[in-house]
Design an enzyme around this catalytic site. Sequence first.
Site, PDB file in Angstrom:
ATOM      1  N   ARG A  69      45.643  40.259   0.719  1.00 17.28           N
ATOM      2  CA  ARG A  69      44.550  40.987   0.836  1.00 17.28           C
ATOM      3  C   ARG A  69      44.627  41.634   2.063  1.00 17.28           C
ATOM      4  NH1 ARG A  69      38.734  38.393   1.003  1.00 17.28           N
ATOM      5  NH2 ARG A  69      39.470  37.104   2.647  1.00 17.28           N
ATOM      6  N   ASP A  86      24.755  39.986  -3.192  1.00 16.76           N
ATOM      7  CA  ASP A  86      25.417  39.288  -1.994  1.00 16.76           C
ATOM      8  C   ASP A  86      26.278  40.632  -1.162  1.00 16.76           C
ATOM      9  OD1 ASP A  86      27.372  38.073  -0.301  1.00 16.76           O
ATOM     10  OD2 ASP A  86      27.163  36.213  -1.363  1.00 16.76           O
ATOM     11  N   PHE A 145      32.253  35.340  -5.453  1.00 16.09           N
ATOM     12  CA  PHE A 145      32.850  34.282  -4.458  1.00 16.09           C
ATOM     13  C   PHE A 145      32.397  32.999  -4.965  1.00 16.09           C
ATOM     14  CE2 PHE A 145      32.986  31.799  -0.632  1.00 16.09           C
ATOM     15  CZ  PHE A 145      34.369  32.299  -0.286  1.00 16.09           C
ATOM     16  N   TYR A 153      29.950  37.171  10.153  1.00 16.33           N
ATOM     17  CA  TYR A 153      31.198  37.016  10.835  1.00 16.33           C
ATOM     18  C   TYR A 153      32.328  37.680  10.158  1.00 16.33           C
ATOM     19  CZ  TYR A 153      31.639  33.786   6.923  1.00 16.33           C
ATOM     20  OH  TYR A 153      31.420  33.145   5.649  1.00 16.33           O
ATOM     21  N   LYS A 154      31.910  38.388   9.095  1.00 16.41           N
ATOM     22  CA  LYS A 154      33.251  39.250   8.689  1.00 16.41           C
ATOM     23  C   LYS A 154      33.359  40.482   9.085  1.00 16.41           C
ATOM     24  CE  LYS A 154      33.412  36.627   4.223  1.00 16.41           C
ATOM     25  NZ  LYS A 154      32.652  36.257   3.161  1.00 16.41           N
TER      26      LYS A 154
HETATM   27  C1  LIG Z   1      32.610  34.755   2.694  1.00 20.24           C
HETATM   28  C2  LIG Z   1      31.636  34.570   1.470  1.00 20.24           C
HETATM   29  C3  LIG Z   1      30.795  33.468   1.465  1.00 20.24           C
HETATM   30  C4  LIG Z   1      31.015  32.273   2.529  1.00 20.24           C
HETATM   31  O1  LIG Z   1      29.739  31.441   2.617  1.00 20.24           O
HETATM   32  P1  LIG Z   1      29.534  30.651   3.965  1.00 20.24           P
HETATM   33  O2  LIG Z   1      28.477  29.628   3.413  1.00 20.24           O
HETATM   34  O3  LIG Z   1      29.221  31.670   5.321  1.00 20.24           O
HETATM   35  O4  LIG Z   1      30.897  29.989   4.222  1.00 20.24           O
HETATM   36  C5  LIG Z   1      30.030  33.509   0.465  1.00 20.24           C
HETATM   37  N1  LIG Z   1      29.823  34.413  -0.494  1.00 20.24           N
HETATM   38  C6  LIG Z   1      30.371  35.486  -0.426  1.00 20.24           C
HETATM   39  C7  LIG Z   1      30.437  36.492  -1.593  1.00 20.24           C
HETATM   40  C8  LIG Z   1      31.585  35.495   0.595  1.00 20.24           C
HETATM   41  O5  LIG Z   1      32.258  36.799   0.681  1.00 20.24           O
END
Ligand SMILES: *Cc1c(COP(=O)(O)O)cnc(C)c1O
Length: 407
Positions: free
Chosen positions: A366, A194, A123, A219-220
Site C-alpha cells: 500500500r 467512517d 476496517f 493521525y493519518k
Molecule cells: C485507522 C482506522 C481505525 C483505527 O481505529 P483506532 O481506534 O484509532 O485505532 C478504525 N477504522 C478505520 C476505518 C480506520 O481506517
Amino acid sequence: MASPIHRPLQPMTDFAATKTLFHLPEGVIYLDGNSLGPLPLRTPDRVARMLKEEWGEMLIGGWNRAGWMAQPMGLGDRVGGLIGAEPGHVTLGDTLSIKVFQALAAALAKTDRKVILSDSGNFPSDLYIAEGLVGTLNQGHSLRVVDPEDVADAITGEVGVLLLTQVDYRTGRMHDMADLTAMAHAAGAICIWDLAHSAGAIPVDVAGCQADFAVGCTYKYLNGGPGAPAFIYVAPRHAPTARPALSGWLGHDAPFAFEPTYRPGEGIARMRVGTPPVLQMAALDASMDIWDTVDMEALRSASIRLTERFIEGIEASCADLTLASPREAARRGSQVSFRHPQGYAAMQACIAQGVVGDFRAPDIMRFGFTPLFIDENDVEAAIDVIARVMADRLWEDPQYQARGAVT
Ligand SMILES: *Cc1c(COP(=O)(O)O)cnc(C)c1O
C-alpha cells in the site's frame, strides 16, 4: 455556541510551499502518510509550549486559561471544515474505535430495525465494534457484511443502519457517499460514514450528502501524531436527540455541577466522554494550522496526478505487481495498492531502499499519496526504487521475511 471556522478566504494551492512545513527524514520517500502522517515542523514547539507555559506555569489553571477544556469543540470545528460539517457539530476525543461505537449505538437507538449493514472492505475494528455492540445489546440485532460492490443491492427495508468506511483501507476503493446515503435514506436507514481515509485525502461534504453520523481519525492524513484524538460528527437534525451510550461526565450538560444523574449536553457536546488528551490536542492544533489553509479541491487534483503517474510508472516497470486499486481515479481515494505474493518482504525491501509504504495481509503493498509533502519528483524516484527491488528480486533476501508486530 458554535466557534468560528478558521478557513481563510484564499486557500493554499501551492504544495511546494506546504512541503517545507514538514520534517521528512533524509533519504526517505514517505508514502505512508495515510497510516501515520509525518511531523509538521511547528509541532515540537507547540507541544513544548503546552508543556512549559501551559501545564508547567498554569498548572490546573490551564483548563480555563489555556482553553484546554474548549479544545475538543474548537479543534472539532477546524476538522469539521475539511469534511463539510456545519460549525458546532464535530467534537474530538478518544480513539476512532470508540467513536464508531458511539455513532453506532446512537444510530441504533433511533430505529426499530435490527440489521446493521457493512461491507467486507471495512476496517476490522469497525466490524468488531459492531459485533461487540450487537452482543452487548442482546436485542436481536445482527451485523450483515456484504462485498463492497454489493452494498447498494443489500440496502433493503430490514436495514436500520448502514455503517461504511468511504475509502477502503486496503485497496483505496471509494464508495459514492452521496449516492449510498440517498439510497439508505430512501430505504429508511441511517448512515454512518467512517472517514478515516477521507479526511485530509479527498473533498468531503457530510452536510451536502446528508450523512447522519461521521467519524474519523486525525493521525493519518491530518498529521496529529500517534494517538491523536478521533472525531465524530452528528447531523444537526439528530444532535439534539442522539442518545449517548458512553455517558461520561464531560458529555453531561453541566459537568461541574457534579449531579448524581446524567443529563446529556447540548448537541454534539454529549459525544464527549472524559478528560481530553491535551498534549495530543496541542500537536493537532499545530497540524491544523497547516490544514486550515489547504484547498481540498486543489489537493485532490494534485493527488490524482500523482497516483495516475505512479500506476503508469509501476505497471510499465514491474510485471510482478498487480493493481489492487480501482483504475479509474474517481473511484479511488488517495492511495494506490498493488498485490504481490511476497508483498510483505517486497515492502520491507522497498523500505530498506528508502521508499516507505506498508503491507496489509494477505498480499497488499500500500502506498499513500499526500500532496502536502509528496511531489512529482518523489513519485519518479519511488517508481525507480520499486522497479529495482522487483527486477533484482531483493525481496528474496531472508532479512526481509521477518515480520514486526505492526506491518
Ligand atoms: C485507522 C482506522 C481505525 C483505527 O481505529 P483506532 O481506534 O484509532 O485505532 C478504525 N477504522 C478505520 C476505518 C480506520 O481506517
